[in-house]
Design a protein around this motif. Sequence first.
Motif, short mmCIF file in Angstrom:
data_model
loop_
_atom_site.label_atom_id
_atom_site.label_comp_id
_atom_site.label_asym_id
_atom_site.label_seq_id
_atom_site.Cartn_x
_atom_site.Cartn_y
_atom_site.Cartn_z
N GLY A 116 58.42 55.08 59.91
CA GLY A 116 57.90 54.03 60.82
C GLY A 116 58.59 52.72 60.52
O GLY A 116 59.75 53.03 61.15
N LYS A 117 57.47 51.92 61.13
CA LYS A 117 58.56 50.31 61.15
C LYS A 117 58.93 49.96 59.77
O LYS A 117 57.89 50.09 58.40
CB LYS A 117 57.48 49.37 61.26
N LEU A 118 59.91 49.65 60.12
CA LEU A 118 60.69 48.26 57.97
C LEU A 118 59.84 47.90 57.86
O LEU A 118 59.55 46.26 58.77
CB LEU A 118 62.26 47.87 59.18
N VAL A 119 59.16 47.09 57.27
CA VAL A 119 58.00 46.34 56.83
C VAL A 119 59.10 45.65 55.11
O VAL A 119 59.88 45.44 54.35
CB VAL A 119 57.13 46.88 55.50
N GLU A 120 59.30 43.79 56.39
CA GLU A 120 60.59 42.66 55.83
C GLU A 120 60.31 42.28 55.15
O GLU A 120 60.88 41.76 53.35
CB GLU A 120 61.18 42.41 56.74
N ASN A 121 58.70 42.10 54.53
CA ASN A 121 58.37 41.01 53.34
C ASN A 121 57.76 42.48 52.23
O ASN A 121 57.07 41.16 51.42
CB ASN A 121 57.34 40.19 53.77
N GLU A 122 58.62 43.64 52.03
CA GLU A 122 57.87 44.04 51.16
C GLU A 122 59.10 45.34 50.58
O GLU A 122 59.92 45.16 51.38
CB GLU A 122 57.07 45.06 50.91
N SER A 123 58.62 44.82 49.15
CA SER A 123 60.59 45.59 47.92
C SER A 123 59.46 46.94 47.50
O SER A 123 58.36 47.42 47.95
CB SER A 123 60.94 44.45 47.56
N ASN A 124 61.15 47.28 46.77
CA ASN A 124 60.63 48.86 46.19
C ASN A 124 61.18 48.55 45.03
O ASN A 124 60.82 49.53 44.47
CB ASN A 124 61.69 50.01 46.24
N VAL A 125 60.50 47.52 44.55
CA VAL A 125 60.68 46.97 43.17
C VAL A 125 58.55 47.55 42.52
O VAL A 125 58.18 46.90 43.31
CB VAL A 125 60.45 45.55 43.31
N LEU A 126 58.86 48.48 41.71
CA LEU A 126 57.34 48.45 40.86
C LEU A 126 56.71 48.29 40.66
O LEU A 126 57.40 47.24 39.51
CB LEU A 126 58.02 49.99 40.05
N GLN A 127 55.65 47.88 40.46
CA GLN A 127 54.58 47.25 39.80
C GLN A 127 53.82 47.68 38.96
O GLN A 127 53.50 48.96 39.06
CB GLN A 127 54.20 45.86 40.50
N ASP A 128 52.83 46.56 37.99
CA ASP A 128 52.07 47.50 36.81
C ASP A 128 51.14 48.01 38.32
O ASP A 128 50.97 47.62 38.22
CB ASP A 128 51.27 46.45 35.60
N GLY A 129 50.57 49.41 37.55
CA GLY A 129 49.94 50.55 38.95
C GLY A 129 50.24 51.00 40.06
O GLY A 129 49.45 51.38 40.45
N SER A 130 51.65 50.74 40.68
CA SER A 130 52.16 51.25 41.51
C SER A 130 52.25 52.78 41.66
O SER A 130 52.26 53.66 40.53
CB SER A 130 53.37 50.89 41.66
N LEU A 131 51.39 52.92 42.85
CA LEU A 131 51.00 55.18 42.87
C LEU A 131 52.26 55.54 43.66
O LEU A 131 53.00 54.80 44.16
CB LEU A 131 50.46 55.77 43.75
N ILE A 132 53.17 56.31 42.95
CA ILE A 132 54.38 57.28 43.60
C ILE A 132 54.03 59.02 43.79
O ILE A 132 53.45 59.07 43.10
CB ILE A 132 55.63 57.19 42.52
N ASP A 133 53.41 58.89 45.28
CA ASP A 133 53.80 60.22 45.85
C ASP A 133 54.09 60.62 46.26
O ASP A 133 55.31 60.31 46.96
CB ASP A 133 52.35 60.12 47.16
N LEU A 134 54.47 62.05 45.79
CA LEU A 134 55.63 62.97 46.29
C LEU A 134 55.18 64.11 46.35
O LEU A 134 56.56 65.22 46.52
CB LEU A 134 56.68 64.02 44.61
#
Length: 469
Positions: A278-296
């Motif tokens: 997909g397209k690079l989203v430059e204004n977002e990061s991989n830092v996890l926040q409270d409530g972040s969902l991770i789908d495997l």
Amino acid sequence: MVLEGNPEVGSPRTSDLQHPENQGSCVLSSPSEDAQPGEEPIKYGELIVLGCCEEGGEETEAQRGEVTGPRAHSCYNGCLASGDKGRRRSRLALNRRPHANGVKPDVMHHISTPLVSKALSNRGQHSISYTLSRSHSVIVEYTHDSDTDMFQIGRSTENMIDFVVTDTSPGGGAAEGPSAQSTISRYACRILCDRRPPYTTRIYAAGFDASSNIFLGERAAKWRTPDGLMDGLTTNGVLVMHPAGGFSEDSAPGVWREISVCGNVYTLRDSRSAQQRGKLVENESNVLQDGSLIDLCGATLLWRTPAGLLRAPTLKQLEAQRQEANAARPQCPVGLSTLAFPSPARGRTAPDKQQPWVYVRCGHVHGYHGWGCRRERGPQERECPLCRLVGPYVPLWLGQEAGLCLDPGPPSHAFAPCGHVCSEKTARYWAQTPLPHGTHAFHAACPFCGAWLTGEHGCVRLIFQGPLD
């Protein structure tokens, strides 16, 4: 063989170091580097598996094609059906390790593909191999990082995996047996936590195997970045969604993104395993926040920070709410019998005589009865005697995984059609949150059992009748 050392891989231009966000996923103050004897270790956060509740034991009414009586309900929301054992469990706390085991990119090599296995023979050297063609590969060596702790998640039961996860099938439960082919990678992802405040936590696709290597084969999605570095995606991908407004009463679902091997954020591919990124989203990061969902791709995890868990209800609060609801002595409006939520300590058992049941279309709560069937509409269809709406008729069970709740509100709503009960804001949030399924589908699901939600809203407000006296 040609080896070209590239010191820029370890420079601030590396994607691992390009995250401007320094806000941690949790903020805890500690006057010393390590916990003193007798003190609680510093907790980075907790991972909770969604849908850890199995409906089983007996066949359901839909499977039997008839309605004869209360069915067995093997409800283990908050715990795996087989019990939490070792690294295979429904939730895992990530604590600061006694010694740092994190790694960071160091040197990049260009190498002829037939010699890759020889070049990666050193098990003590972490590396990522990008196969570009049959004759050319790029290997990025990683070096020890004394400032981070690394935790790995995947299907493999090998020692380097800290959290073993298995597929959660729609409707609750884990896929088991040799015939159940898993779509979760053996080395699905890795999480790196800063050992110093504010304990920033980042997620990366793919984990290192027993040889401390990550291999991206010729068919895997991979590319050279504008600054000359390498990046790529795993076969089925690692998707992350950060809630808007945090994980609180005012939360709203965010947008699903894909995380690369180097931790960059991209929009979703056309299908889960497509080779075109997909397209690079430059204004977002991989830092996890409270409530972040991770789908495997087979299991979805919820990340909770220590600060966020302090706002969540405790098991004692959930038990007090159960007792308060029972103390109100709700009655079946037809049978006039007193209803009561069973204690979670009862475990795997069928609903008892006092179990509250609900018509999920209207929300009217009754005791169990065997009449009102509308077989022409389906084996589970019943007609509510109060409002005449026809729909599923299921037992009510209180959700027991406190970390899935947005607030400590009273248990006033139930998910449709499974009947798990929680607060209004918790029910409405999960009913509006699409969870990935398959290669490109999304469905809202009950966080306690994983059942796909139905109806216009996915949940219903419960209507109890108080005692006549």
